[in-house]
Design a protein around this motif. Structure first.
Motif, PDB file in Angstrom:
ATOM      1  N   GLY A   1       0.778  -1.226   0.000  1.00 48.54           N
ATOM      2  CA  GLY A   1       0.000   0.000   0.000  1.00 48.54           C
ATOM      3  C   GLY A   1       0.810   1.277   0.000  1.00 48.54           C
ATOM      4  O   GLY A   1       0.262   2.356  -0.253  1.00 48.54           O
ATOM      5  N   LEU A   2       2.107   1.189   0.263  1.00 50.82           N
ATOM      6  CA  LEU A   2       2.944   2.388   0.242  1.00 50.82           C
ATOM      7  C   LEU A   2       3.271   2.780  -1.196  1.00 50.82           C
ATOM      8  O   LEU A   2       3.586   1.932  -2.035  1.00 50.82           O
ATOM      9  CB  LEU A   2       4.256   2.168   0.998  1.00 50.82           C
ATOM     10  CG  LEU A   2       4.261   2.283   2.522  1.00 50.82           C
ATOM     11  CD1 LEU A   2       5.695   2.215   3.030  1.00 50.82           C
ATOM     12  CD2 LEU A   2       3.586   3.554   2.989  1.00 50.82           C
ATOM     13  N   GLY A   3       3.224   4.076  -1.469  1.00 51.31           N
ATOM     14  CA  GLY A   3       3.618   4.560  -2.781  1.00 51.31           C
ATOM     15  C   GLY A   3       5.123   4.561  -2.939  1.00 51.31           C
ATOM     16  O   GLY A   3       5.870   4.632  -1.959  1.00 51.31           O
ATOM     17  N   LEU A   4       5.581   4.511  -4.173  1.00 57.27           N
ATOM     18  CA  LEU A   4       7.024   4.551  -4.430  1.00 57.27           C
ATOM     19  C   LEU A   4       7.625   5.852  -3.905  1.00 57.27           C
ATOM     20  O   LEU A   4       8.775   5.872  -3.471  1.00 57.27           O
ATOM     21  CB  LEU A   4       7.300   4.384  -5.930  1.00 57.27           C
ATOM     22  CG  LEU A   4       8.767   4.325  -6.357  1.00 57.27           C
ATOM     23  CD1 LEU A   4       9.553   3.283  -5.568  1.00 57.27           C
ATOM     24  CD2 LEU A   4       8.871   4.043  -7.863  1.00 57.27           C
ATOM     25  N   ASP A   5       6.852   6.923  -3.912  1.00 56.43           N
ATOM     26  CA  ASP A   5       7.347   8.180  -3.347  1.00 56.43           C
ATOM     27  C   ASP A   5       7.568   8.063  -1.842  1.00 56.43           C
ATOM     28  O   ASP A   5       8.553   8.587  -1.300  1.00 56.43           O
ATOM     29  CB  ASP A   5       6.390   9.332  -3.672  1.00 56.43           C
ATOM     30  CG  ASP A   5       4.953   9.073  -3.223  1.00 56.43           C
ATOM     31  OD1 ASP A   5       4.593   7.897  -2.973  1.00 56.43           O
ATOM     32  OD2 ASP A   5       4.182  10.042  -3.141  1.00 56.43           O
ATOM     33  N   GLU A   6       6.682   7.355  -1.155  1.00 60.88           N
ATOM     34  CA  GLU A   6       6.834   7.163   0.290  1.00 60.88           C
ATOM     35  C   GLU A   6       8.016   6.251   0.603  1.00 60.88           C
ATOM     36  O   GLU A   6       8.748   6.475   1.583  1.00 60.88           O
ATOM     37  CB  GLU A   6       5.549   6.573   0.870  1.00 60.88           C
ATOM     38  CG  GLU A   6       4.337   7.490   0.738  1.00 60.88           C
ATOM     39  CD  GLU A   6       3.056   6.803   1.148  1.00 60.88           C
ATOM     40  OE1 GLU A   6       2.515   7.167   2.216  1.00 60.88           O
ATOM     41  OE2 GLU A   6       2.589   5.910   0.410  1.00 60.88           O
ATOM     42  N   ILE A   7       8.205   5.228  -0.225  1.00 64.02           N
ATOM     43  CA  ILE A   7       9.363   4.355  -0.038  1.00 64.02           C
ATOM     44  C   ILE A   7      10.648   5.141  -0.251  1.00 64.02           C
ATOM     45  O   ILE A   7      11.629   4.987   0.494  1.00 64.02           O
ATOM     46  CB  ILE A   7       9.274   3.159  -1.001  1.00 64.02           C
ATOM     47  CG1 ILE A   7       8.109   2.259  -0.582  1.00 64.02           C
ATOM     48  CG2 ILE A   7      10.572   2.361  -1.006  1.00 64.02           C
ATOM     49  CD1 ILE A   7       7.753   1.210  -1.583  1.00 64.02           C
ATOM     50  N   ARG A   8      10.638   6.001  -1.262  1.00 62.03           N
ATOM     51  CA  ARG A   8      11.798   6.866  -1.512  1.00 62.03           C
ATOM     52  C   ARG A   8      12.124   7.700  -0.282  1.00 62.03           C
ATOM     53  O   ARG A   8      13.295   7.826   0.113  1.00 62.03           O
ATOM     54  CB  ARG A   8      11.523   7.753  -2.722  1.00 62.03           C
ATOM     55  CG  ARG A   8      12.458   8.947  -2.827  1.00 62.03           C
ATOM     56  CD  ARG A   8      12.330   9.660  -4.147  1.00 62.03           C
ATOM     57  NE  ARG A   8      10.963   9.986  -4.543  1.00 62.03           N
ATOM     58  CZ  ARG A   8      10.299  11.065  -4.135  1.00 62.03           C
ATOM     59  NH1 ARG A   8      10.844  11.909  -3.268  1.00 62.03           N
ATOM     60  NH2 ARG A   8       9.076  11.307  -4.588  1.00 62.03           N
ATOM     61  N   GLU A   9      11.105   8.284   0.324  1.00 56.60           N
ATOM     62  CA  GLU A   9      11.333   9.158   1.472  1.00 56.60           C
ATOM     63  C   GLU A   9      11.816   8.383   2.695  1.00 56.60           C
ATOM     64  O   GLU A   9      12.663   8.869   3.453  1.00 56.60           O
ATOM     65  CB  GLU A   9      10.040   9.907   1.799  1.00 56.60           C
ATOM     66  CG  GLU A   9       9.650  10.923   0.731  1.00 56.60           C
ATOM     67  CD  GLU A   9       8.235  11.448   0.895  1.00 56.60           C
ATOM     68  OE1 GLU A   9       7.568  11.050   1.887  1.00 56.60           O
ATOM     69  OE2 GLU A   9       7.792  12.247   0.053  1.00 56.60           O
ATOM     70  N   GLN A  10      11.313   7.156   2.891  1.00 53.31           N
ATOM     71  CA  GLN A  10      11.644   6.400   4.096  1.00 53.31           C
ATOM     72  C   GLN A  10      12.900   5.545   3.955  1.00 53.31           C
ATOM     73  O   GLN A  10      13.663   5.391   4.915  1.00 53.31           O
ATOM     74  CB  GLN A  10      10.466   5.501   4.475  1.00 53.31           C
ATOM     75  CG  GLN A  10       9.210   6.260   4.895  1.00 53.31           C
ATOM     76  CD  GLN A  10       8.092   5.333   5.325  1.00 53.31           C
ATOM     77  OE1 GLN A  10       8.327   4.307   5.949  1.00 53.31           O
ATOM     78  NE2 GLN A  10       6.858   5.694   4.983  1.00 53.31           N
ATOM     79  N   TYR A  11      13.091   4.966   2.744  1.00 57.00           N
ATOM     80  CA  TYR A  11      14.152   3.981   2.577  1.00 57.00           C
ATOM     81  C   TYR A  11      15.072   4.278   1.395  1.00 57.00           C
ATOM     82  O   TYR A  11      16.017   3.522   1.146  1.00 57.00           O
ATOM     83  CB  TYR A  11      13.546   2.580   2.356  1.00 57.00           C
ATOM     84  CG  TYR A  11      12.601   2.138   3.430  1.00 57.00           C
ATOM     85  CD1 TYR A  11      13.067   1.618   4.622  1.00 57.00           C
ATOM     86  CD2 TYR A  11      11.216   2.247   3.252  1.00 57.00           C
ATOM     87  CE1 TYR A  11      12.185   1.204   5.620  1.00 57.00           C
ATOM     88  CE2 TYR A  11      10.325   1.841   4.232  1.00 57.00           C
ATOM     89  CZ  TYR A  11      10.819   1.320   5.415  1.00 57.00           C
ATOM     90  OH  TYR A  11       9.953   0.920   6.402  1.00 57.00           O
TER      91      TYR A  11
END
Length: 324
Positions: free
Chosen positions: A59-69
């Motif tokens: 459910g996480l967007g690729l943008d959110e993954i970019r920001e977190q990891y």
């Protein structure tokens, strides 16, 4: 929360296009109603951001993954230095009709929209009907004045090169190359993370709203590389099982074709994530402590740079992309 890296599969963002159809259903993809021309399989762009399907980051967007990891998972080279986004955009295209004749700018074009990149790309032909073709560059001797005159006189097609294509062909399309996919092909596209396209010609056909689509003649004429931008094409039938055949190389991506026939031990590096597009067949990705994911044609996976050792199994053809 600490999340162990694993191969990320995303829910595609489907895009209706006047030239699209229903061919992406052959991969088991769920299509909305309409003429679906593009499946954005891995995307981190304001016009389409894909979300993880499955696993701890579901459910996480690729943008959110970019920001977190991102710094860890995308690798030391896995960011766009210009806008911080994931550097590549991965698509599957169904060309049920001819696309517009178009060209893309480089990163340095002074009329780029704010925050946008140029667009260098490559195509791997997944399927092609007999006699299917693409438009690939200008004919020899066509300069800006000659092209402008051809546009003014309604004979722009006379100055373009047509190339017949078949499944397995690969085309590298640097920014500045005039090009168009034509009816009857299904394509995997690896490109810079950009949605900037300048239409040079669109056959005077109505768009989805019934009106003529906008042309960008001045921008097109400005960014075309009249002496050639270094476009290359390749027949990839010589790809051998258990080894990578490089089919496109640019400052933005390196794309390889691999044939899997049984277990193939591989590894990511700290420099870059790996993207795998399954072009045909089926098999598995295995990693970690006995973890495994079944895969099939039409599926795309983002392997974090920190994944380390992994193995491909089964009988399939895969297209691998990474940042050089």
């Amino acid at each position: 929360m600490t999340v162990k890296p694993y191969p990320l599969k995303f829910k595609p963002e489907m895009k209706e296009r006047v030239w699209g159809g229903r061919a992406l259903e052959q991969f088991g993809l769920e299509l909305p109603q309409g003429h679906i021309g593009e499946g954005w399989m891995i995307g981190d762009h304001p016009n389409g951001t894909t979300k993880v399907a499955g696993g701890a980051l579901d459910g996480l967007g690729l943008d959110e993954i970019r920001e977190q990891y991102g710094r860890e998972w995308f690798g030391s080279k896995g960011f766009s230095e210009k806008n911080g986004r994931f550097p590549l955009l991965i698509k599957l295209l169904d060309c049920n009709d001819d696309l517009s004749v178009q060209v893309h700018p480089t990163d340095t074009y002074d009329r780029l929209p704010a925050g946008e990149l140029g667009k260098t790309e490559m195509w791997y032909i997944l399927d092609a009907k007999p006699g299917a073709k693409i438009i690939y560059g200008l004919k020899d001797g066509i300069d800006r004045a000659a092209l402008q005159q051809a546009i003014d006189e309604g004979r722009v097609m006379e100055g373009l090169q047509e190339v017949e294509v078949k499944a397995g062909d690969a085309f590298y399309i640097p920014a500045g190359t005039v090009h168009a996919l034509c009816a009857g092909v299904v394509v995997a596209e690896i490109q810079q993370n950009s949605d900037t396209t300048y239409r040079l010609y669109d056959y005077n056909r109505p768009g989805l709203d019934g009106g003529l689509r906008e042309l960008h003649v001045e921008d097109s004429l400005n960014v075309i590389a009249y002496e050639g931008a270094g476009a290359t094409r390749m027949n990839t039938d010589d790809a051998q099982a258990g080894s990578w055949l490089t089919i496109a190389e640019s400052p933005y991506f390196v794309v390889d074709k691999g044939v899997v026939r049984g277990p193939w031990e591989l590894s990511t590096s700290a420099d870059s994530f790996v993207i795998l597009v399954v072009a045909e067949g089926s098999g598995s990705i295995s990693w970690g402590e006995g973890e495994s994911q079944s895969v099939k044609a039409g599926e795309c996976f983002l392997l974090p740079a920190t994944l380390g050792s992994y193995s491909l199994g089964g009988e399939m053809t895969v297209i691998r992309s990474l940042v050089p």
